[in-house]
Design a protein around this motif. Sequence first.
Motif, PDB file in Angstrom:
ATOM      1  N   GLU A  30       0.807  -1.204   0.000  1.00  0.00           N
ATOM      2  CA  GLU A  30       0.000   0.000   0.000  1.00  0.00           C
ATOM      3  C   GLU A  30       0.835   1.245   0.000  1.00  0.00           C
ATOM      4  N   GLU A  31       0.168   2.323  -0.373  1.00  0.00           N
ATOM      5  CA  GLU A  31       0.775   3.633  -0.312  1.00  0.00           C
ATOM      6  C   GLU A  31      -0.119   4.439   0.620  1.00  0.00           C
ATOM      7  N   CYS A  32       0.462   5.278   1.417  1.00  0.00           N
ATOM      8  CA  CYS A  32      -0.340   5.944   2.435  1.00  0.00           C
ATOM      9  C   CYS A  32       0.150   7.352   2.700  1.00  0.00           C
ATOM     10  N   ILE A 268      13.710   7.873  -3.823  1.00  0.00           N
ATOM     11  CA  ILE A 268      13.710   8.741  -5.008  1.00  0.00           C
ATOM     12  C   ILE A 268      12.362   8.699  -5.729  1.00  0.00           C
ATOM     13  N   PHE A 269      11.583   7.646  -5.469  1.00  0.00           N
ATOM     14  CA  PHE A 269      10.280   7.524  -6.126  1.00  0.00           C
ATOM     15  C   PHE A 269       9.295   8.611  -5.678  1.00  0.00           C
ATOM     16  N   GLU A 270       9.555   9.209  -4.503  1.00  0.00           N
ATOM     17  CA  GLU A 270       8.711  10.347  -4.090  1.00  0.00           C
ATOM     18  C   GLU A 270       8.816  11.451  -5.135  1.00  0.00           C
ATOM     19  N   ASP A 313      -1.721  12.874 -15.447  1.00  0.00           N
ATOM     20  CA  ASP A 313      -1.069  14.097 -14.974  1.00  0.00           C
ATOM     21  C   ASP A 313       0.398  13.850 -14.656  1.00  0.00           C
ATOM     22  N   SER A 314       0.750  12.576 -14.449  1.00  0.00           N
ATOM     23  CA  SER A 314       2.059  12.304 -13.861  1.00  0.00           C
ATOM     24  C   SER A 314       3.225  12.726 -14.762  1.00  0.00           C
ATOM     25  N   GLY A 315       3.004  12.790 -16.091  1.00  0.00           N
ATOM     26  CA  GLY A 315       4.110  13.142 -16.980  1.00  0.00           C
ATOM     27  C   GLY A 315       4.231  14.632 -17.261  1.00  0.00           C
ATOM     28  N   GLY A 341     -10.779   6.395 -11.185  1.00  0.00           N
ATOM     29  CA  GLY A 341      -9.670   6.124 -10.261  1.00  0.00           C
ATOM     30  C   GLY A 341      -8.392   5.861 -11.027  1.00  0.00           C
ATOM     31  N   ARG A 342      -7.305   5.687 -10.301  1.00  0.00           N
ATOM     32  CA  ARG A 342      -6.032   5.384 -10.933  1.00  0.00           C
ATOM     33  C   ARG A 342      -6.103   4.071 -11.687  1.00  0.00           C
ATOM     34  N   THR A 343      -5.418   3.999 -12.803  1.00  0.00           N
ATOM     35  CA  THR A 343      -5.377   2.786 -13.608  1.00  0.00           C
ATOM     36  C   THR A 343      -4.976   1.589 -12.753  1.00  0.00           C
ATOM     37  N   ASP A 376       6.126  10.160 -20.030  1.00  0.00           N
ATOM     38  CA  ASP A 376       5.467   9.740 -18.780  1.00  0.00           C
ATOM     39  C   ASP A 376       6.542   9.630 -17.703  1.00  0.00           C
ATOM     40  N   ASP A 377       6.091   9.595 -16.445  1.00  0.00           N
ATOM     41  CA  ASP A 377       7.071   9.580 -15.351  1.00  0.00           C
ATOM     42  C   ASP A 377       7.741   8.222 -15.218  1.00  0.00           C
ATOM     43  N   SER A 378       6.985   7.127 -15.441  1.00  0.00           N
ATOM     44  CA  SER A 378       7.576   5.805 -15.211  1.00  0.00           C
ATOM     45  C   SER A 378       6.827   4.751 -16.003  1.00  0.00           C
ATOM     46  N   LEU A 379       7.503   3.643 -16.220  1.00  0.00           N
ATOM     47  CA  LEU A 379       6.882   2.504 -16.889  1.00  0.00           C
ATOM     48  C   LEU A 379       6.920   1.330 -15.924  1.00  0.00           C
ATOM     49  N   VAL A 380       5.771   0.749 -15.650  1.00  0.00           N
ATOM     50  CA  VAL A 380       5.715  -0.347 -14.694  1.00  0.00           C
ATOM     51  C   VAL A 380       5.380  -1.642 -15.443  1.00  0.00           C
ATOM     52  N   ARG A 381       4.096  -1.851 -15.722  1.00  0.00           N
ATOM     53  CA  ARG A 381       3.698  -3.047 -16.484  1.00  0.00           C
ATOM     54  C   ARG A 381       3.679  -2.771 -17.991  1.00  0.00           C
ATOM     55  N   GLY A 382       3.650  -1.473 -18.351  1.00  0.00           N
ATOM     56  CA  GLY A 382       3.573  -1.113 -19.768  1.00  0.00           C
ATOM     57  C   GLY A 382       2.145  -0.911 -20.256  1.00  0.00           C
ATOM     58  N   THR A 383       1.188  -1.049 -19.346  1.00  0.00           N
ATOM     59  CA  THR A 383      -0.227  -0.936 -19.742  1.00  0.00           C
ATOM     60  C   THR A 383      -0.535   0.445 -20.312  1.00  0.00           C
ATOM     61  N   THR A 384      -0.127   1.474 -19.607  1.00  0.00           N
ATOM     62  CA  THR A 384      -0.463   2.844 -19.999  1.00  0.00           C
ATOM     63  C   THR A 384       0.196   3.187 -21.325  1.00  0.00           C
ATOM     64  N   SER A 385       1.490   2.914 -21.419  1.00  0.00           N
ATOM     65  CA  SER A 385       2.236   3.319 -22.617  1.00  0.00           C
ATOM     66  C   SER A 385       1.700   2.636 -23.867  1.00  0.00           C
ATOM     67  N   ILE A 417       5.771   1.439  -1.638  1.00  0.00           N
ATOM     68  CA  ILE A 417       5.331   1.894  -2.961  1.00  0.00           C
ATOM     69  C   ILE A 417       4.668   0.700  -3.640  1.00  0.00           C
ATOM     70  N   ASP A 418       3.534   0.949  -4.237  1.00  0.00           N
ATOM     71  CA  ASP A 418       2.815  -0.132  -4.879  1.00  0.00           C
ATOM     72  C   ASP A 418       3.418  -0.450  -6.241  1.00  0.00           C
ATOM     73  N   LEU A 419       4.233  -1.480  -6.287  1.00  0.00           N
ATOM     74  CA  LEU A 419       4.776  -1.967  -7.556  1.00  0.00           C
ATOM     75  C   LEU A 419       4.625  -3.485  -7.564  1.00  0.00           C
ATOM     76  N   PRO A 420       4.434  -4.074  -8.747  1.00  0.00           N
ATOM     77  CA  PRO A 420       4.311  -5.528  -8.776  1.00  0.00           C
ATOM     78  C   PRO A 420       5.643  -6.209  -8.466  1.00  0.00           C
TER      79      PRO A 420
HETATM   80  P1  AMP Z   1       2.084   0.939 -16.360  1.00  0.00           P
HETATM   81  O1  AMP Z   1       0.913   1.404 -17.131  1.00  0.00           O
HETATM   82  O2  AMP Z   1       1.823  -0.358 -15.635  1.00  0.00           O
HETATM   83  O3  AMP Z   1       3.362   0.903 -17.135  1.00  0.00           O
HETATM   84  O4  AMP Z   1       2.329   1.984 -15.180  1.00  0.00           O
HETATM   85  C1  AMP Z   1       2.861   3.238 -15.480  1.00  0.00           C
HETATM   86  C2  AMP Z   1       1.893   4.299 -15.089  1.00  0.00           C
HETATM   87  O5  AMP Z   1       1.501   4.106 -13.739  1.00  0.00           O
HETATM   88  C3  AMP Z   1       2.543   5.658 -15.205  1.00  0.00           C
HETATM   89  O6  AMP Z   1       1.641   6.516 -15.864  1.00  0.00           O
HETATM   90  C4  AMP Z   1       2.777   6.098 -13.771  1.00  0.00           C
HETATM   91  O7  AMP Z   1       2.436   7.451 -13.599  1.00  0.00           O
HETATM   92  C5  AMP Z   1       1.867   5.221 -12.945  1.00  0.00           C
HETATM   93  N1  AMP Z   1       2.546   4.690 -11.757  1.00  0.00           N
HETATM   94  C6  AMP Z   1       3.842   4.488 -11.568  1.00  0.00           C
HETATM   95  N2  AMP Z   1       4.066   3.981 -10.339  1.00  0.00           N
HETATM   96  C7  AMP Z   1       2.877   3.851  -9.753  1.00  0.00           C
HETATM   97  C8  AMP Z   1       2.439   3.399  -8.475  1.00  0.00           C
HETATM   98  N3  AMP Z   1       3.309   2.974  -7.580  1.00  0.00           N
HETATM   99  N4  AMP Z   1       1.119   3.422  -8.211  1.00  0.00           N
HETATM  100  C9  AMP Z   1       0.240   3.836  -9.121  1.00  0.00           C
HETATM  101  N5  AMP Z   1       0.586   4.281 -10.343  1.00  0.00           N
HETATM  102  C10 AMP Z   1       1.889   4.287 -10.660  1.00  0.00           C
END
Ligand code: AMP
Length: 501
Positions: A30-32, A268-270, A313-315, A341-343, A376-385, A417-420
């Motif tokens: 969780e993030e809090c 640094i993720f903050e 908004d994050s980017g 809500g957030r993706t 964008d700020d970050s790539l996690v699963r790649g769903t958004t990109s 930080i919520d990351l997989p």
């Molecule tokens: P993804 O679509 O899985 O690649 O995730 C990347 C998107 O999720 C980016 O637009 C980020 O702004 C956002 N993101 C990155 N880290 C987190 C997090 N810990 N919790 C929620 N969203 C995140």
Amino acid sequence: MSNFSGSTAATGERDQRDIDLHGDGDTLREECGVFGIYGHPDAAAITALGLHALQHRGQEAAGIVSFDGHRFHSERRLGLVGDTFSRGDVIARLPGDNAVGHVRYSTTGETILRNVQPLFAELNAGGFAIAHNGNLTNGLTLRRELVRQGAMMQSTTDTEVVLHLVAHSKRGRFIERYIEALRAIEGAYALVALTNKKLIGARDPLGIRPLVLGELDGCPILASETCALDIIGAKYVRDIEPGEVIVFDEKGTEIHKPFPPQPPRPCIFEYIYFARPDSIVGGRSVYEVRKGFGAQLARESHVDVDVVVPVPDSGVPAAVGYSQESGVPFELGIIRNHYVGRTFIQPTQSVRELGVRMKHAPNRAAIEGKRIILIDDSLVRGTTSKKIVRMMRDAGAKEVHFRLASPPIINPDYYGIDLPDRGGLLAATHTLEQMRDIIGADSLAFLSIDGMYRAVGEPGRDPANPKFSDHCFTGDYPTHLTDQTQVEQPQHQLSLLAEAS
Ligand code: AMP
């Protein structure tokens, strides 16, 4: 007789056990955000406003515990802060001059109400409420030991471990018992706690999660971020130092530094994603740092294009920096719908992908026939990109280049930080070219690790003395990961125990 009155009502929530509800093997983290105020007649209302400003840190549940000089009062609910605490009757049920509050975001899409913080317990020294941002890396280990000794846990959060450690301590003064508990835990924590006499703030020895001190009408305030001070017109006093325990009571302020000093390692993720851009974290404007990430990205991997487009908004701040540095015009080529809500909050990959479409829409006028760079700020699963590149092409973009204002995330986070897990992180399992192909972009580039450090004013990353917790990119975890090395039980049982805050 209990000196506690409380409500944990919820709308549409199911009080069920937190097994792996993702169905994709992600662990539950969780993030809090946390907030506390001492000695103000409007303590609960001010806490509600502070939590509202911290809403980006947690959107699934919110809670406030107040103390009126005789009794503790608690309201903890699922939902947004405004859903519960904009109501006058709820605030009226939280009388008293002292209060602590918490916002919470769990990745499961399900939240157990008994996990909603602040947690409260009656100890032999009196009532004790605690709210936690962070994650303990030995929480499971301590929990097992406490349960073995007979502790009856009410929640699945690691925060409850702190309550039990305080209860078990044989020390005399409350603060000594609390410090003894802090010495036993490892990992990341920004804690605010309330007793019938004191408001106590504590930050882990490396300062992984942020905590600031503010002041309103002469009353001390503790909050995760400065944006929670700004919303109520409070003055920012200073950051709580890594390893500092600060106590406010009617005698004044008491500061304890119970840990041996060590070089701080704030997360640094903050700066990359987590904090609000208008906050000052560690003395730096989050907005300016994000612009710096974007400018550095432009220096490292620019290609000739017509427009720079942020993934909102994050980017946005990084795209502003990129545009200013490269001289390429900034355009709002994607419009964000703010009413979803957030993706990330969606439980399955297919629903997550749907969520991206609900959240972002192409702005044809800005992109049709153009060569664009998406930031964008970050790539996690790649769903958004992946979704967004396709969306840009469908809307007529001629070329679509993707840039990330952070390095590739190749390691999980254990600090709140919520990351997989590794398997869910696209960059952990794919080459750059494979990722470019999956995303469907004409080119793909990430900010370099040294470039990220340069953007925060460092010459680069010094491996012998890294200034930040950057384990997601480097694998250099700044604390022991005791629970990770002792995992022998079935995954679903772990999930039951692995709640963080
Ligand atoms: P993804 O679509 O899985 O690649 O995730 C990347 C998107 O999720 C980016 O637009 C980020 O702004 C956002 N993101 C990155 N880290 C987190 C997090 N810990 N919790 C929620 N969203 C995140």
